[in-house]
Design an enzyme around this catalytic site. Structure first.
Site, mmCIF file in Angstrom:
data_model
loop_
_atom_site.group_PDB
_atom_site.id
_atom_site.type_symbol
_atom_site.label_atom_id
_atom_site.label_comp_id
_atom_site.label_asym_id
_atom_site.label_seq_id
_atom_site.Cartn_x
_atom_site.Cartn_y
_atom_site.Cartn_z
ATOM 1 N N SER A 170 47.200 -24.667 -146.721
ATOM 2 C CA SER A 170 46.188 -25.672 -146.430
ATOM 3 C C SER A 170 46.465 -26.986 -147.177
ATOM 4 O O SER A 170 47.513 -27.602 -147.000
ATOM 5 C CB SER A 170 44.803 -25.107 -146.773
ATOM 6 O OG SER A 170 43.776 -25.950 -146.316
ATOM 7 N N HIS A 193 46.990 -25.420 -140.942
ATOM 8 C CA HIS A 193 45.897 -25.109 -140.012
ATOM 9 C C HIS A 193 44.940 -26.303 -139.924
ATOM 10 O O HIS A 193 44.986 -27.207 -140.778
ATOM 11 C CB HIS A 193 45.144 -23.849 -140.467
ATOM 12 C CG HIS A 193 44.499 -23.976 -141.810
ATOM 13 N ND1 HIS A 193 43.391 -24.749 -142.045
ATOM 14 C CD2 HIS A 193 44.813 -23.424 -143.007
ATOM 15 C CE1 HIS A 193 43.035 -24.675 -143.294
ATOM 16 N NE2 HIS A 193 43.889 -23.871 -143.919
#
Length: 286
Positions: A170, A193
């Site tokens: 992330s 993501h």
């Protein structure tokens, strides 16, 4: 510690003089002399005695060792200063979850950005520190805090190298690519993501626009500090074929290098060698 040893030495000397068979006048002079020397700070130990020097050096080394151990335990930071040929290297770990404006539970391992930012500023201002090595094993965390740390690292003049061990997921991706050069362990992973948000979400077009704005900030930073295009990053973010309950892409070791996110596969030896190389180049420029 040195002050305590000095006071003990003074008292021992005083007692020895009191026991000797001298006149009362001499004794009174010694009595008056001792507190005056302590108060004025003029009393000095006999440095000609090698035993005194040895004890003083050992005490100093023990204090430095205790401070270093405490810094490792509390912040995961330590100064590597044994390699005198290249200079001091500051090692900083970015682990667990990147803590933002909300305090995480005590049971969670986290990296607090309010600790990292001032430390980075102090490193940049310290001429004795010639390079910084970042060890990363993070699941991501607060986007604002993570980007703030990444921007700070990217703006440093001091040579920097990152080493991804375990995970850099992330917001950990911008942190990993923010350094001058990056490494990833063969089994380490990186997950790309879409942006997520906790708390109340208003079902309105403006909410989606805000999500898109945050995502653009992340994608722009990564693409400007790594060898990957924005379009490819966005495509990897919305991939539906890898994560069963989510969107995104998992890259393992060499895959992150092939995609252009990370410079090289390696470990601590390769990371230190590269940092020493960058430090030498930086010294030549100066």
């Amino acid at each position: 510690m040195q002050i305590i040893l000095t006071i003990i030495k003074i008292l021992e000397e005083y007692l020895m003089r009191m026991d000797s068979k001298k006149t009362d006048v001499r004794d009174n002079a010694v009595v008056n002399e001792i507190p005056n020397k302590i108060i004025s700070g003029d009393y000095t130990t006999d440095n000609s005695n090698p035993d005194n020097n040895s004890e003083s050096n050992n005490d100093s080394k023990n204090i430095q060792s205790e401070k270093s151990d405490q810094r490792i335990e509390e912040f995961g930071q330590v100064t590597l200063d044994k390699n005198k040929a290249h200079g001091k290297i500051y090692l900083m770990t970015i682990i667990g979850e990147i803590e933002g404006h909300d305090v995480l539970p005590a049971s969670s391992k986290s990296t607090k950005y309010e600790h990292v930012l001032p430390r980075l500023a102090a490193i940049e201002d310290d001429e004795d520190i010639k390079g910084v090595l970042f060890i990363m094993n993070t699941v991501g965390g607060d986007v604002s805090a993570g980007l703030a740390v990444a921007e700070m690292i990217a703006s440093m003049k001091t040579p920097t190298v990152s080493l991804v061990l375990g995970d850099s997921h992330s917001i950990g991706v911008p942190l990993a690519v923010s350094t001058d050069y990056s490494f990833i362990a063969p089994t380490a992973t990186m997950i790309i993501h879409p942006v997520r948000m906790n708390g109340m979400i208003i079902g309105a077009p403006q909410t989606f626009d805000y999500f898109k704005l945050i995502q653009d900030r992340i994608v722009t930073f990564i693409s400007s500090h790594a060898d990957i295009e924005k379009e490819m990053l966005e495509k990897m973010m919305i991939n539906t074929g890898i994560l069963t309950k989510d969107l995104g892409t998992i890259l393992v070791g060499e895959q992150a290098v092939l995609q252009g996110l990370i410079n090289e596969v390696g470990g601590i030896r390769q990371a230190l060698d590269k940092l020493n190389e960058l430090m030498e180049k930086n010294n030549d420029i100066k």
